[in-house]
Design a protein around this motif. Structure first.
Motif, PDB file in Angstrom:
ATOM      1  N   THR A 548       1.011  -1.239  -0.311  1.00  0.00           N
ATOM      2  CA  THR A 548       0.009  -0.182  -0.219  1.00  0.00           C
ATOM      3  C   THR A 548       0.870   1.529   0.348  1.00  0.00           C
ATOM      4  O   THR A 548       1.845   1.182   1.047  1.00  0.00           O
ATOM      5  N   LEU A 549       1.009   2.427  -0.574  1.00  0.00           N
ATOM      6  CA  LEU A 549       1.157   3.376  -1.199  1.00  0.00           C
ATOM      7  C   LEU A 549       0.633   4.975  -0.745  1.00  0.00           C
ATOM      8  O   LEU A 549      -0.940   4.840  -0.854  1.00  0.00           O
ATOM      9  N   LEU A 550       0.953   5.630  -0.060  1.00  0.00           N
ATOM     10  CA  LEU A 550       0.196   6.781   0.193  1.00  0.00           C
ATOM     11  C   LEU A 550       0.918   7.558  -0.140  1.00  0.00           C
ATOM     12  O   LEU A 550       1.563   8.198   0.542  1.00  0.00           O
ATOM     13  N   TYR A 551       0.143   8.435  -1.037  1.00  0.00           N
ATOM     14  CA  TYR A 551       0.647   9.711  -1.597  1.00  0.00           C
ATOM     15  C   TYR A 551      -0.386  10.805  -1.558  1.00  0.00           C
ATOM     16  O   TYR A 551      -1.278  11.321  -1.879  1.00  0.00           O
ATOM     17  N   VAL A 552       1.116  11.939  -1.216  1.00  0.00           N
ATOM     18  CA  VAL A 552       0.178  13.163   0.000  1.00  0.00           C
ATOM     19  C   VAL A 552       0.627  13.884  -1.370  1.00  0.00           C
ATOM     20  O   VAL A 552       1.842  14.792  -1.319  1.00  0.00           O
ATOM     21  N   GLU A 553      -0.218  14.635  -1.878  1.00  0.00           N
ATOM     22  CA  GLU A 553      -0.198  15.853  -3.245  1.00  0.00           C
ATOM     23  C   GLU A 553      -1.596  16.333  -3.470  1.00  0.00           C
ATOM     24  O   GLU A 553      -2.551  16.121  -3.485  1.00  0.00           O
ATOM     25  N   ASP A 554      -1.218  17.938  -3.725  1.00  0.00           N
ATOM     26  CA  ASP A 554      -1.952  18.265  -4.084  1.00  0.00           C
ATOM     27  C   ASP A 554      -2.560  18.838  -5.203  1.00  0.00           C
ATOM     28  O   ASP A 554      -3.816  19.615  -5.413  1.00  0.00           O
ATOM     29  N   ASN A 555      -1.563  19.361  -5.953  1.00  0.00           N
ATOM     30  CA  ASN A 555      -1.849  19.454  -7.552  1.00  0.00           C
ATOM     31  C   ASN A 555      -2.335  17.721  -8.334  1.00  0.00           C
ATOM     32  O   ASN A 555      -1.547  16.707  -8.133  1.00  0.00           O
ATOM     33  N   PRO A 556      -3.632  18.058  -8.694  1.00  0.00           N
ATOM     34  CA  PRO A 556      -3.862  16.985  -9.426  1.00  0.00           C
ATOM     35  C   PRO A 556      -3.862  16.163 -10.750  1.00  0.00           C
ATOM     36  O   PRO A 556      -3.365  15.066 -10.331  1.00  0.00           O
ATOM     37  N   ALA A 557      -2.500  17.259 -11.298  1.00  0.00           N
ATOM     38  CA  ALA A 557      -1.844  16.898 -12.493  1.00  0.00           C
ATOM     39  C   ALA A 557      -1.070  15.489 -12.246  1.00  0.00           C
ATOM     40  O   ALA A 557      -0.732  14.555 -12.628  1.00  0.00           O
ATOM     41  N   ASN A 558       0.409  16.089 -10.685  1.00  0.00           N
ATOM     42  CA  ASN A 558       0.894  14.664 -10.533  1.00  0.00           C
ATOM     43  C   ASN A 558       0.788  14.250  -9.785  1.00  0.00           C
ATOM     44  O   ASN A 558       1.175  12.673 -10.459  1.00  0.00           O
ATOM     45  N   LEU A 559      -0.596  14.229  -9.483  1.00  0.00           N
ATOM     46  CA  LEU A 559      -1.269  12.347  -8.980  1.00  0.00           C
ATOM     47  C   LEU A 559      -1.937  11.899  -9.641  1.00  0.00           C
ATOM     48  O   LEU A 559      -1.460  11.062  -9.872  1.00  0.00           O
ATOM     49  N   LYS A 560      -2.083  12.423 -10.914  1.00  0.00           N
ATOM     50  CA  LYS A 560      -2.731  11.585 -12.322  1.00  0.00           C
ATOM     51  C   LYS A 560      -1.409  10.740 -12.738  1.00  0.00           C
ATOM     52  O   LYS A 560      -1.811   9.839 -12.984  1.00  0.00           O
ATOM     53  N   LEU A 561      -0.283  11.313 -12.861  1.00  0.00           N
ATOM     54  CA  LEU A 561       1.243  10.524 -13.774  1.00  0.00           C
ATOM     55  C   LEU A 561       1.581   9.855 -12.010  1.00  0.00           C
ATOM     56  O   LEU A 561       1.559   8.648 -13.490  1.00  0.00           O
ATOM     57  N   VAL A 562       1.504   9.916 -11.558  1.00  0.00           N
ATOM     58  CA  VAL A 562       1.280   8.254 -10.456  1.00  0.00           C
ATOM     59  C   VAL A 562       0.571   7.887 -10.834  1.00  0.00           C
ATOM     60  O   VAL A 562       1.089   6.609 -10.749  1.00  0.00           O
TER      61      VAL A 562
END
Length: 734
Positions: A548-562
């Motif tokens: 399980t990976l938790l990604y804390v990111e406020d930019n939707p484009a960066n989140l979509k890339l990951v």
């Protein structure tokens, strides 16, 4: 000067002018004849010697007996004027060579040419060169080469000395003849001249010249005495008149001196005011010139950066519009091609930004160097591995030295950046099918020179003088090659910061050679580094079934890339949070295996989130990876010191990102054996283990941070190596 104008000197000059040409013509005729005979003699002697050696070496060439050829050439030691010789076979192969002791300088190996030249004689730089064919029964078996001292200059200098001695002897003879003629011709005239000099020197016109004989010179003496008598009478009259004039002149002189004093005071004041005005004008002109130069530099910078940044952005935005447009349908192959163009342009844009940031850091003095002994062999192997794909793509041959065991004092990361920049330029500005040669050799006591030579079009002298100025593009037209034109400026500043020097030599149409001189150190053993095996993208870490990976990111484009990257890893489960507070709640609720944290989060930044994770016993042992655009070295150091397992810089390098996830999953798997309910003491042990793992992986990452995939100028490698160094220090402290 009076003596030089005397009749005696003139008479001596006339005799010398008659005798000297006769002596010089005679000596010149002898010299010309002797030099001609000497040249004919030495050429005949060299021809005879070459024919003799060729006749003796014909059997050796017929039966490929190199030893016999060497023995025949060794006989040249009996001819001291011959300082080098060689025998070549019919194919031009060097069979044997000879060089006299202490005279081995010259072209080719051992002072002889590597291949035979045209038949006949050649005189160059005081040497006589002869190539004579070796023939037997009408068949040419090879060539004899001889080089001998051509002492024409020495013989000519000897004749010059002889000519000087002969001329001096002629002058001495002329002087002796002049002394004999002194009483007859020059003595009466010199007597008049002596009286004239005394009258001029003393003003005593009562002197009279001696009358000798009854010839024209005696008449001249009588006329001279009468003239002196007339002058004596007029002088007495003038003295009386001059006394009256002197008194009047004295009064006028005093008045004139007063006027001059007043004029000098006025001129001094005017001069002082003029100097003040000129100084103010110079300062004003200098300030205006500096402002003009600064404005021009600013305009040039903005113009160049506007062009260089818009060029890759044009490709990125253009192909992205095609991919997102419904009116411009494209096939899967075209979409992949467009994506490759977007990726290439994005990496080029990142390279431009990194170069600008590097130059800005150097100019502001914010570059921190870690000077240490650096082993060049390992460094050159890494550079060669990175440059081979680019050279192969352009059809360029890379030639690296086989043996280079020296160590230099430098910053490892910045030295690699310097070498990669020079190699990249040598490949970029090379001609098709050319070559790039890297070499290293001592250049002085405690100095080592590393040179990069290409076979490109070269640069003109005026281009070389402007080479290390920003945006010069190596003398290329704008748009001919990608690049900001500040890479060499950054390279020069980095070399100077490391205590070295950089230079360039170039020949138009031949190529250029850039060299860097650095201080050498004593060789230090390079310990073998164990590199942990990394899981390939799309492969789960060993021993893990679901992570399980938790990604804390406020930019939707960066989140979509990951999310798209993780989508190809079925064993990974991704949780996301748009801010730090929600990220903390998800971490405590789900206890993920790995946490990805952005630094610049709304409300609570990444460092605050990491501190609260470490303060909670439930999440203290979860490894956290920083994924941020804060790319300055101080940001990396701060992140590693805060406790991040890895520090990744945006834009994301997929290979580096995958390797970091795999290594972190492996470390988390090892720590999971101790249980999730760890306490503060267990957390300290986990931190030690994670540092150890990160150190080895970061070392690996430093080697992959600068490659053909990311296209950066060395910042990726700098980040990985700096992480490895900081983590190693933390491990020692713990």
């Amino acid at each position: 000067m009076i003596r030089l104008r005397s009749l005696r000197t003139k008479l001596l000059g006339v005799i010398a002018l008659v005798m000297l040409p006769t002596v010089l013509v005679s000596i010149g005729t002898i010299v010309a004849y002797d030099l001609h005979v000497y040249e004919q003699t030495i050429t005949d002697d060299m021809t005879t010697q070459a024919e003799l050696i060729g006749h003796m070496s014909a059997p050796a060439l017929s039966f490929d007996d190199d030893r016999l050829a060497h023995e025949n050439l060794a006989l040249l030691r009996l001819r001291p004027q011959v300082d080098a010789g060689a025998i070549y076979d019919a194919r031009g192969r060097l069979v044997a060579r000879y060089a006299a002791a202490g005279k081995s300088s010259g072209s080719g190996e051992g002072g002889v040419p590597a291949a035979p030249g045209p038949q006949g004689f050649r005189i160059d730089d005081g040497k006589l060169y002869l190539f004579q064919p070796i023939a037997d029964n009408g068949e040419v078996l090879g060539t004899v080469y001889l080089r001998a001292d051509y002492e024409v200059l020495e013989r000519f200098l000897d004749y010059i000395v002889i000519g000087i001695v002969a001329g001096l002897l002629a002058l001495i003879c002329a002087w002796l003849v002049t002394r004999r003629l002194n009483d007859v011709i020059t003595r009466p005239i010199l007597s008049i001249a002596d009286v004239a000099r005394d009258v001029i020197a003393t003003g005593d016109v009562s002197r009279r010249a001696e009358r000798l004989g009854e010839d024209e010179v005696a008449e001249l003496a009588g006329s001279f005495n009468q003239m002196l008598a007339d002058i004596e009478g007029r002088k007495r009259e003038l003295e009386t008149s001059n006394r009256e004039i002197a008194r009047e002149s004295e009064r006028r002189r005093e008045a004139q001196q007063e006027v001059m004093r007043l004029n000098q005071e006025l001129e001094q004041r005017v001069h002082e005011r003029t100097l003040q005005l000129e100084m103010a004008n110079r300062e004003l002109a200098l300030a205006m010139e500096e402002a003009k130069s600064a404005n021009q530099a600013k305009s040039a910078f903005l113009s160049s950066m506007s062009h260089e940044l818009r060029t890759p952005l044009n490709a990125i935005l253009g192909f992205a519009q095609i991919l997102t447009s419904d009116k411009l349908p494209s096939t899967l192959a075209q979409k992949k091609e467009f994506a490759q163009h977007i990726l290439k342009s994005g990496r080029h844009l990142l390279t431009l930004i990194n170069e600008i940031l590097d130059l800005a850091k150097i100019e502001s003095g914010a570059v921190a160097l870690s000077m240490e002994p650096v082993a060049l062999p390992e460094m050159l192997r890494e550079c060669e591995a990175m440059m081979v794909p680019l050279a192969t793509e352009r059809g360029i041959r890379l030639l690296f030295p086989e043996r280079c065991t020296a160590n230099v004092t430098a910053d490892r990361t910045r030295l690699k950046q310097v070498l990669l920049n020079l190699l990249s330029n040598a490949i970029k500005y090379n001609r098709e099918g050319g070559a790039v040669v890297l070499d290293c050799a001592p250049s002085g006591p405690g100095l080592l020179r590393v040179s990069v030579q290409d076979t490109g079009m070269g640069l003109r002298p005026e281009q070389v003088r402007m080479l290390f100025q920003p945006f010069n593009r190596l003398g290329q037209e704008a748009g001919a090659e990608e690049g900001s034109g500040i890479g060499l400026v950054v390279t020069k500043r980095l070399v100077e910061l490391m205590g070295g020097t950089i230079g360039v030599t170039s020949s138009p149409g031949v190529g250029s050679m850039f060299w860097v001189e650095l201080k050498t150190t004593e060789p230090v053993p390079v310990p073998a580094t164990r590199v942990p095996a990394m899981a390939a993208p799309g492969t789960a870490a060993p021993g893990r079934h679901s992570v399980t990976l938790l990604y804390v990111e406020d930019n939707p484009a960066n989140l979509k890339l990951v999310q798209e990257i993780i989508r190809f890893r079925p064993e990974l489960r991704l949780l996301s949070a748009p801010d730090g507070q929600l990220g903390l709640e998800l971490a405590r609720a789900h206890l993920p295996d790995v946490i990805l944290l952005d630094i610049n989060l709304p409300g609570m930044n990444g460092f605050d989130v990491l501190r609260q994770l470490r303060a909670d016993p439930r999440t203290a042992g979860i490894p956290a990876i920083a994924l941020t655009a804060n790319a300055m070295p101080r940001d990396v150091e701060r992140g590693i010191a805060a406790g991040f397992f890895r520090y990744l810089i945006k834009p994301i390098n997929i290979d580096e990102f995958t390797e970091a996830i795999n290594s972190t999953m492996g470390t988390a798997g090892d720590d999971s054996n101790a249980g999730n309910a760890g306490n503060a003491g267990n957390d300290g042990n986990n931190g030690t283990n994670s540092n150890s793992g990160t150190n080895s992986n970061s070392a690996t990452n430093s080697n992959s941070g600068i490659n053909s995939n990311n296209g950066t100028n060395g910042n990726g490698s700098a980040t990985g190596e700096r992480q490895a160094q900081l983590l190693a220090e933390k491990k020692e402290e713990s």
